[in-house]
Design an enzyme around this catalytic site. Structure first.
Site, PDB file in Angstrom:
ATOM      1  N   SER A   1       0.857  -1.185   0.000  1.00 21.17           N
ATOM      2  CA  SER A   1       0.000   0.000   0.000  1.00 21.17           C
ATOM      3  C   SER A   1       0.889   1.230   0.000  1.00 21.17           C
ATOM      4  CB  SER A   1      -0.895   0.011   1.249  1.00 21.17           C
ATOM      5  OG  SER A   1      -1.492   1.278   1.448  1.00 21.17           O
TER       6      SER A   1
ATOM      7  N   TYR B   1      -3.019  -1.261   9.887  1.00 24.24           N
ATOM      8  CA  TYR B   1      -2.971  -1.533   8.450  1.00 24.24           C
ATOM      9  C   TYR B   1      -1.664  -1.023   7.856  1.00 24.24           C
ATOM     10  CZ  TYR B   1      -4.386  -1.716   3.546  1.00 24.24           C
ATOM     11  OH  TYR B   1      -4.452  -1.998   2.202  1.00 24.24           O
TER      12      TYR B   1
END
Length: 287
Positions: free
Chosen positions: A148, A161
């Site tokens: 990400s 995350y």
């Protein structure tokens, strides 16, 4: 030279295994790969969804839907064995399965939630590689690890995350160096604002809306999961070290040493982000 089009058949003879393949980016990657001539195996924890997804892509000679939990090594080993039995082997594994959470401060994030995200996103990625490593090495194949932009951008209010995806990036870089002498390609994919159900949930609450208002528009314009899937199919067909989607984040990846401190400084002075922190720090708000 004529530009290569997506529709060209360039994955004939390839067998691609995709974790988290029942929906979102995983499913769209499978769709794009099948369109280019590959066989695909979708691995997912949701039995009904993965069976339905595989059936949508073709018959069992083209697409296989298998139940697997990336946190359960025997489950993964069994699934990969089933892929080998059905297709005679595989050469590419897209390590995509992951989960997230709504906007929360670290203090408002339950310890169990933090550990669950790390377990699925990081340990699940490592488990997937470990369960498939011998076959991919034998095939001189490829891994694509889905990270990400939060691996290099500030992950405030999404710390579990962001932490997991930074670790996935590090895992991918290590694998790339270690497996290069064995002629295995390793791609790290960095995704930002992709229009998936998980991302929509992150930005839907009041903290997410407040934080989102502080993000420059050119960085937060979402792309579809189909666009992300086509990008992953591109790097399966023509391996390279990184994939960044949307592409506008490429410059920030290259300039991460400058962008990181600058974005940290800017967040500390942004009223919308400060408000988001207050909203995200309320106990029980995001339970």
């Amino acid at each position: 030279m004529r530009a290569r089009r997506e529709e060209e058949i360039d994955l004939v003879g390839r067998t691609v295994v995709i974790t988290g393949g029942a929906q979102g980016i995983g499913f769209e990657t499978a769709r794009a790969a099948v369109r280019r001539g590959a066989r695909v195996a979708l691995l997912d924890i949701d039995a009904e969804a993965v069976t339905r997804a595989a059936a949508e892509l073709g018959d069992r000679k083209t697409a296989l839907g298998l139940v697997a939990d990336v946190c359960d090594v025997p489950s993964l080993e069994q699934a990969f064995a089933q892929v080998t039995e059905a297709f005679g082997g595989y050469d590419t594994v897209v390590v995509n399965a992951g989960i997230g959470t709504g906007m929360r401060t670290f203090g408002a994030t339950a310890s169990a939630d933090f550990h669950r995200i790390i377990d699925v996103n990081l340990h699940g990625s490592a488990n997937t590689v470990r369960a498939s490593l011998d076959q991919v090495v034998a095939a001189r194949g490829q891994y694509v690890l889905v990270s990400s932009v939060l691996a290099f951008n500030n992950g405030a209010l999404q710390s579990p995350y962001a932490t997991s995806k930074a670790a996935v990036e590090s895992l991918g870089r290590s694998l790339r160096s270690e497996l290069a002498p064995r002629q295995v390609d390793v791609t790290i994919a960095y995704f930002a604002y992709i229009d998936t159900a998980m991302n929509a949930a992150v930005w839907a609450d009041e903290a997410g809306k407040s934080y989102g208002a502080s993000v420059p528009g050119f960085l937060k314009t979402p792309l579809t999961a189909a666009a992300a899937g086509r990008g992953l199919a591109d790097v399966i067909a023509e391996p390279r070290k990184t994939l960044v989607v949307p592409g506008r984040w490429k410059a920030l990846l290259l300039l991460r040493g400058l962008w990181g401190p600058l974005s940290d400084w800017a967040l500390g002075r942004d009223e919308g982000f400060t408000r988001a922190v207050r909203l995200a720090d309320l106990p029980g708000t995001f339970r």
